[in-house]
Design an enzyme around this catalytic site. Structure first.
Site, PDB file in Angstrom:
ATOM      1  N   ASP A 232     -39.523 -38.095 -40.505  1.00  0.00           N
ATOM      2  CA  ASP A 232     -38.684 -38.202 -41.694  1.00  0.00           C
ATOM      3  C   ASP A 232     -37.266 -37.737 -41.358  1.00  0.00           C
ATOM      4  OD1 ASP A 232     -37.930 -38.067 -44.680  1.00  0.00           O
ATOM      5  OD2 ASP A 232     -40.049 -38.617 -44.728  1.00  0.00           O
ATOM      6  N   ASP A 241     -44.614 -23.331 -48.990  1.00  0.00           N
ATOM      7  CA  ASP A 241     -45.874 -24.059 -48.916  1.00  0.00           C
ATOM      8  C   ASP A 241     -46.074 -24.774 -47.583  1.00  0.00           C
ATOM      9  OD1 ASP A 241     -47.757 -23.799 -50.853  1.00  0.00           O
ATOM     10  OD2 ASP A 241     -47.049 -25.439 -52.116  1.00  0.00           O
ATOM     11  N   HIS A 265     -36.359 -35.430 -48.982  1.00  0.00           N
ATOM     12  CA  HIS A 265     -37.323 -36.500 -48.758  1.00  0.00           C
ATOM     13  C   HIS A 265     -38.439 -36.045 -47.828  1.00  0.00           C
ATOM     14  CE1 HIS A 265     -38.820 -40.408 -47.217  1.00  0.00           C
ATOM     15  NE2 HIS A 265     -38.389 -40.913 -48.364  1.00  0.00           N
ATOM     16  N   ASN A 279     -52.600 -20.248 -52.070  1.00  0.00           N
ATOM     17  CA  ASN A 279     -51.670 -19.188 -51.668  1.00  0.00           C
ATOM     18  C   ASN A 279     -50.809 -18.718 -52.847  1.00  0.00           C
ATOM     19  OD1 ASN A 279     -50.118 -21.499 -51.948  1.00  0.00           O
ATOM     20  ND2 ASN A 279     -48.896 -21.149 -50.099  1.00  0.00           N
ATOM     21  N   ASN A 360     -39.834 -49.950 -50.962  1.00  0.00           N
ATOM     22  CA  ASN A 360     -39.418 -50.122 -52.349  1.00  0.00           C
ATOM     23  C   ASN A 360     -38.435 -51.264 -52.462  1.00  0.00           C
ATOM     24  OD1 ASN A 360     -40.825 -47.671 -52.904  1.00  0.00           O
ATOM     25  ND2 ASN A 360     -39.023 -46.534 -52.240  1.00  0.00           N
ATOM     26  N   ALA A 374     -44.531 -50.595 -41.643  1.00  0.00           N
ATOM     27  CA  ALA A 374     -45.766 -50.796 -42.407  1.00  0.00           C
ATOM     28  C   ALA A 374     -46.323 -52.204 -42.206  1.00  0.00           C
ATOM     29  CB  ALA A 374     -45.526 -50.533 -43.887  1.00  0.00           C
ATOM     30  N   SER A 427     -42.842 -43.840 -50.411  1.00  0.00           N
ATOM     31  CA  SER A 427     -42.743 -42.653 -49.554  1.00  0.00           C
ATOM     32  C   SER A 427     -43.774 -41.611 -49.928  1.00  0.00           C
ATOM     33  CB  SER A 427     -41.360 -42.011 -49.695  1.00  0.00           C
ATOM     34  OG  SER A 427     -40.408 -42.653 -48.932  1.00  0.00           O
TER      35      SER A 427
END
Length: 496
Positions: A232, A241, A265, A279, A360, A374, A427
């Site tokens: 990315d 996290d 993103h 957590n 998109n 893809a 995404s």
């Protein structure tokens, strides 16, 4: 005689109009891709050292200014009676050239950047490449850090030059194995924003059965001992996290580790696939005990496709079991070969499972054809559905669609230890499927990449209009990915 001249003149006008919209093509090695000139959209390419600004005439409209490496490209739509093109096409215009934008075979507007990806036939041909650059007035812009035969060339802008024509000439020259123009496309990062207030409905949807059923799947697998590569535009590696989940991170642009480039993103995509569970912070990822390999690449105007290829290679070499890529672009020989290497030799020959966002619909184009990578047949293409189980109107679709996953208003982490559900797009659908692939591999790490794909397809929920009579279509692929079905139908032996 006068009549003949008029007829000839009309014939020339008709011929020029026909040629302006005629189908043409570009090479990518032995592949030929049809493209069509857009008559009223032009690109002015110049060296970034030019002091005089590019001035459009009244009536012209700026579409995009691309800040490329060592050059600048101005993409504009011509107004009526515009002479901008003629002014900058003049031989006295200096290091400037003007050429058209194109419509691709997938219906996207694509803009040549002046860069060309090339692959040498042999590693010993480096001197030959320098000779080719001198002969065709190009410079070597970048070189892959993993493949010495992969080099990006930059065309020096001069009146009358067109990078598509130059690339085709280089391919037909025969000394290079591959020459392919690099194009700028809209919406490279496959995300769109559509603010709403929801929770993690993608993991558990109390309003309906439209979710990926992951909470029940966690009784069987959580992604432990599985490495997921995420490619990315950057990540917040200190995000509360994520930081416990990161095995390694790398910036492909600066060739440095850890990755220090931060983007919303990438942080969202990494969090969806593997945010830490239990957590007392934020959300839970689909595979909350998996570890992350974060590969940061530049996704701006001047992204070299060899960097994306290198990102796949870095993930493979670092031991990625699954690779998630929420980036869409024009076909690239570099990326195709890196993907093939990943499925051929990744995971000790069992093959990396590669998942990518279908794409998109951008603000300029209205095509729905799946974007690359893809659309590569070795990749799991993922479309975006909303919480009602309907394909998003912004999600692309097509013949390579594999499955769909939640991608609309997905609660996910953003930099600075914050969270929101103000983003939507393929995404965000993509990492849901990558996470499910990780759960499958924890259950049985001996599966091949093809077997994991088959499990994901065979256990997907058949959303309407899918049925036993129509198990696949171009909108939903094989259906909505289902984590519980997938893990409980994964064989627990080395045999499939």
């Amino acid at each position: 005689m006068k009549t003949i001249k008029i007829i000839l003149s009309l014939g020339m006008v008709i011929l020029s109009m026909t040629s302006a919209v005629a189908q043409t093509f570009h090479y990518a090695g032995d592949k030929k891709f049809p493209i069509e000139i857009i008559p009223n959209i032009k690109v002015i390419l110049c060296e970034d050292t030019i002091k005089t600004p590019i001035n459009l005439e009244k009536g012209d409209s700026l579409i995009k200014q691309l800040n490329l490496k060592n050059s600048l490209a101005v993409v504009y739509r011509e107004g009526e009676n515009s002479r901008t093109c003629e002014r900058y096409s003049d031989k006295n215009a200096g290091n400037i050239c003007v050429y058209p934008a194109y419509i691709s075979d997938t219906g996207d507007m694509i803009v040549p950047t002046g860069c060309i990806e090339t692959i040498l036939r042999n590693e010993a041909d480096t001197i030959l490449l320098k000779e080719i650059c001198k002969e065709y007035d190009c410079v070597i812009s970048s070189r892959s850090q993993y493949h010495t035969t992969w080099n990006t060339l930059r065309m020096k802008p001069k009146p009358g030059r067109n990078p598509v024509i130059l690339s085709n000439t280089l391919q037909e020259d025969g000394r290079l194995e591959v020459a392919c123009p690099i194009f700028w496309m809209t919406d490279m990062l496959q995300i769109s924003y559509d603010p709403e207030t929801t929770k993690q409905w993608s993991l558990y949807n109390p309003d309906s059965s439209i979710d990926i059923s992951v909470s029940s799947a966690w009784n069987y697998a959580t992604g432990r001992n599985i490495k997921i590569g995420v490619i990315d535009s950057g990540f917040d590696i200190e995000q509360e996290d994520l930081k416990q989940r990161i095995y390694d991170s790398y910036d492909l642009e600066t060739k440095s580790s850890p990755c220090r480039k931060i983007s919303e993103h990438g942080t969202r995509c990494a969090g969806i696939v593997a945010a830490t569970r239990n957590n007392d912070k934020g959300i839970a990822g689909v595979a909350p005990d998996a570890t992350l390999l974060l590969a940061s690449i530049p996704t701006g105007d001047s992204m070299d496709t060899n960097i994306l290829g290198d990102a796949f290679d870095w993930c493979r070499k670092k031991g990625a079991d699954v690779i998630s890529c929420s980036i869409g672009l024009r076909y690239s020989s570099y990326v195709e070969r890196a993907i093939k290497d990943a499925v051929d030799s990744g995971r000790n020959g069992r093959g990396c499972i590669i998942v990518a966002a279908a794409g998109n619909i951008g603000s300029i184009d209205n095509t729905k054809t799946i974007l690359y990578p893809a659309s590569d047949p070795l990749v799991i293409a993922v479309g975006n559905i909303n919480k009602d189980g309907l394909i998003s109107r912004s999600s692309r679709y097509g013949k390579n669609m594999w499955v769909v996953a939640p991608g609309t208003n997905i609660m996910s982490p953003i930099p600075g230890n914050k969270y929101n559900d103000e983003a939507s797009g393929t995404s965000l659908a993509c990492p849901h499927v990558a996470g499910v692939a990780a759960l499958i591999l924890q259950r049985n790490p001996y599966l091949s990449w093809q077997q994991v794909r088959e499990i994901i397809a065979d256990t997907a929920v058949k959303l309407p209009p899918l049925s036993e009579d129509e198990p696949w279509n171009e909108y939903y692929g094989y259906g909505l990915v289902n984590a519980y079905n997938a893990v409980t139908n994964t064989p627990r032996s080395t045999k499939f």
